[in-house]
Design a protein around this motif. Structure first.
Motif, mmCIF file in Angstrom:
data_model
loop_
_atom_site.group_PDB
_atom_site.id
_atom_site.type_symbol
_atom_site.label_atom_id
_atom_site.label_comp_id
_atom_site.label_asym_id
_atom_site.label_seq_id
_atom_site.Cartn_x
_atom_site.Cartn_y
_atom_site.Cartn_z
ATOM 1 N N ASN A 105 60.977 -81.935 -1.567
ATOM 2 C CA ASN A 105 62.300 -82.297 -1.025
ATOM 3 C C ASN A 105 62.826 -83.615 -1.592
ATOM 4 O O ASN A 105 63.334 -84.476 -0.864
ATOM 5 C CB ASN A 105 62.248 -82.368 0.509
ATOM 6 N N LEU A 106 62.708 -83.765 -2.898
ATOM 7 C CA LEU A 106 63.181 -84.977 -3.546
ATOM 8 C C LEU A 106 64.709 -85.048 -3.500
ATOM 9 O O LEU A 106 65.398 -84.057 -3.712
ATOM 10 C CB LEU A 106 62.722 -85.013 -5.000
ATOM 11 N N SER A 107 65.219 -86.232 -3.236
ATOM 12 C CA SER A 107 66.665 -86.446 -3.292
ATOM 13 C C SER A 107 67.093 -86.646 -4.741
ATOM 14 O O SER A 107 66.260 -86.850 -5.637
ATOM 15 C CB SER A 107 67.046 -87.680 -2.476
ATOM 16 N N GLU A 108 68.400 -86.622 -4.983
ATOM 17 C CA GLU A 108 68.907 -86.896 -6.326
ATOM 18 C C GLU A 108 68.449 -88.274 -6.790
ATOM 19 O O GLU A 108 68.028 -88.447 -7.931
ATOM 20 C CB GLU A 108 70.434 -86.818 -6.325
ATOM 21 N N LYS A 111 64.860 -88.258 -7.883
ATOM 22 C CA LYS A 111 64.687 -87.625 -9.199
ATOM 23 C C LYS A 111 65.115 -88.566 -10.320
ATOM 24 O O LYS A 111 64.430 -88.670 -11.347
ATOM 25 C CB LYS A 111 65.487 -86.328 -9.263
ATOM 26 N N VAL A 112 66.239 -89.247 -10.144
ATOM 27 C CA VAL A 112 66.714 -90.171 -11.171
ATOM 28 C C VAL A 112 65.714 -91.310 -11.364
ATOM 29 O O VAL A 112 65.410 -91.700 -12.500
ATOM 30 C CB VAL A 112 68.111 -90.731 -10.812
ATOM 31 N N LYS A 113 65.183 -91.830 -10.281
ATOM 32 C CA LYS A 113 64.216 -92.919 -10.366
ATOM 33 C C LYS A 113 62.948 -92.469 -11.085
ATOM 34 O O LYS A 113 62.463 -93.153 -12.007
ATOM 35 C CB LYS A 113 63.882 -93.422 -8.968
ATOM 36 N N LEU A 114 62.406 -91.310 -10.699
ATOM 37 C CA LEU A 114 61.189 -90.800 -11.326
ATOM 38 C C LEU A 114 61.407 -90.513 -12.811
ATOM 39 O O LEU A 114 60.588 -90.882 -13.656
ATOM 40 C CB LEU A 114 60.727 -89.521 -10.609
ATOM 41 N N ALA A 115 62.518 -89.854 -13.107
ATOM 42 C CA ALA A 115 62.801 -89.497 -14.505
ATOM 43 C C ALA A 115 62.990 -90.729 -15.371
ATOM 44 O O ALA A 115 62.529 -90.773 -16.516
ATOM 45 C CB ALA A 115 64.028 -88.599 -14.565
ATOM 46 N N SER A 116 63.656 -91.747 -14.846
ATOM 47 C CA SER A 116 63.893 -92.977 -15.599
ATOM 48 C C SER A 116 62.578 -93.703 -15.880
ATOM 49 O O SER A 116 62.384 -94.261 -16.965
ATOM 50 C CB SER A 116 64.842 -93.898 -14.833
ATOM 51 N N GLN A 117 61.675 -93.699 -14.912
ATOM 52 C CA GLN A 117 60.375 -94.325 -15.112
ATOM 53 C C GLN A 117 59.570 -93.597 -16.185
ATOM 54 O O GLN A 117 58.923 -94.228 -17.029
ATOM 55 C CB GLN A 117 59.594 -94.343 -13.798
ATOM 56 N N LEU A 118 59.634 -92.274 -16.176
ATOM 57 C CA LEU A 118 58.873 -91.487 -17.142
ATOM 58 C C LEU A 118 59.480 -91.559 -18.540
ATOM 59 O O LEU A 118 58.756 -91.628 -19.540
ATOM 60 C CB LEU A 118 58.806 -90.026 -16.684
ATOM 61 N N GLU A 119 60.806 -91.548 -18.623
ATOM 62 C CA GLU A 119 61.489 -91.564 -19.914
ATOM 63 C C GLU A 119 61.616 -92.980 -20.473
ATOM 64 O O GLU A 119 61.655 -93.176 -21.686
ATOM 65 C CB GLU A 119 62.883 -90.931 -19.767
ATOM 66 N N ALA A 128 71.460 -85.522 -16.922
ATOM 67 C CA ALA A 128 70.801 -84.223 -16.859
ATOM 68 C C ALA A 128 70.547 -83.816 -15.412
ATOM 69 O O ALA A 128 70.596 -82.633 -15.062
ATOM 70 C CB ALA A 128 69.488 -84.246 -17.638
ATOM 71 N N ILE A 129 70.291 -84.790 -14.563
ATOM 72 C CA ILE A 129 70.061 -84.521 -13.138
ATOM 73 C C ILE A 129 71.376 -84.381 -12.383
ATOM 74 O O ILE A 129 71.565 -83.447 -11.598
ATOM 75 C CB ILE A 129 69.211 -85.650 -12.513
#
Length: 287
Positions: A105-108, A111-119, A128-129
């Motif tokens: 149940n991730l919020s937008e 997702k942006v925070k996780l993706a930014s950390q990984l990328e 993209a999100i």
């Protein structure tokens, strides 16, 4: 379950590592069934892993380490290593895969925070999100972003038949800027973003072409860059910029100019691929 992630075009000239727009070109991930080991069916060949080492699966397992293996099918229209967010789309797909299969149940914002950390930066993963135009700032664990409507236009991509890795493209950038250069570069970016928010694609396009952060250094790696920009100038293009780290060059243009610009671009290089995109307004979707 089927996940759809749009391609993205980042930087928009002076919006270096912070601005990006989603495009109607997609990566699809279909979840087939549970298996004893991860199986990733794709048509990319041996260079792209088809097991747990695939970037999509690796990303999902970083988010949900106890995720049970599945067979998934990956189909993508996004060209690899061409500056259209292929790796970012895989990361976003992996986050959404973990989100759905592990019921996180991730919020937008999550997702942006996780993706930014990984990328490492948010310019591709955020649009993209979220879809549409996103202006974002990543500072360690904190990511702030704004989504806004990108003005209507055609996005014409000149995609050379050559790869340009982001690492190679970053190697030509300077290690630092003088204070005056930084002020000049950021002021151009500020006006570009303000113009997009206002809906003034003409002024935004002009500011995109005045970037001082990266294009003046990376253009030396791209024999076609000046020629593509000249074609844009000659045929009513609003603006022309290097998409992401390249080698794709993007032209923003009115619909009436699309045919002549695509014709001229193809004549410039018969081996290049010319694509006409519209803005994706939705971002990652699950069906």
């Amino acid at each position: 379950m089927r996940i759809r992630v749009p391609a993205t075009s980042a930087n928009l000239g002076p919006g270096f590592d912070s601005c990006g727009v989603a495009l109607n070109c997609y990566l699809f991930v279909e979840v087939i069934k549970k298996t004893t080991a991860w199986q990733v069916d794709h048509s990319y060949g041996e260079l792209i892993p088809n097991d747990e080492n695939n970037l999509i699966v690796q990303t999902a397992l970083k988010i949900a380490p106890n995720l049970l293996p599945h067979q998934i099918k990956v189909v993508s229209d996004i060209p690899l290593t061409r500056g259209l967010g292929s790796s970012s789309s895989a990361i976003v797909a992996g986050i959404e895969l973990a989100n759905r299969l592990a019921q996180l149940n991730l919020s937008e914002n999550d997702k942006v925070k996780l993706a930014s950390q990984l990328e490492g930066h948010p310019d591709n993963v955020a649009p993209a999100i979220c879809g549409d135009l996103v202006i974002a700032s990543g500072n360690g664990d904190q990511v702030n972003y704004v989504k806004h409507y990108f003005p209507d236009c055609q996005l014409i991509a000149f995609i050379p038949n050559v790869e340009l890795k982001t690492s190679e493209s970053r190697d030509v950038l300077p290690a630092d800027f003088t204070y005056s250069d930084a002020v000049a570069a950021s002021s151009i970016a500020n006006v570009m973003v303000a113009s997009l928010i206002k809906g003034d694609i003409v002024q935004a396009g002009k500011m995109m072409e005045q970037d001082k952060f990266h294009e003046i250094y990376r253009s030396s790696l791209l024999a076609h860059f000046a020629d593509v920009r000249q074609i844009s100038h000659e045929h009513e293009g609003y603006g022309c910029y290097l998409s992401g780290a390249g080698p794709t060059v993007m032209i923003l243009a009115p619909a009436k100019a699309t045919a002549i610009i695509t014709q001229k671009l193809q004549a410039l290089d018969q081996t290049a691929k010319i694509e006409v995109f519209q803005v994706d307004r939705e971002g990652v979707q699950v069906f």
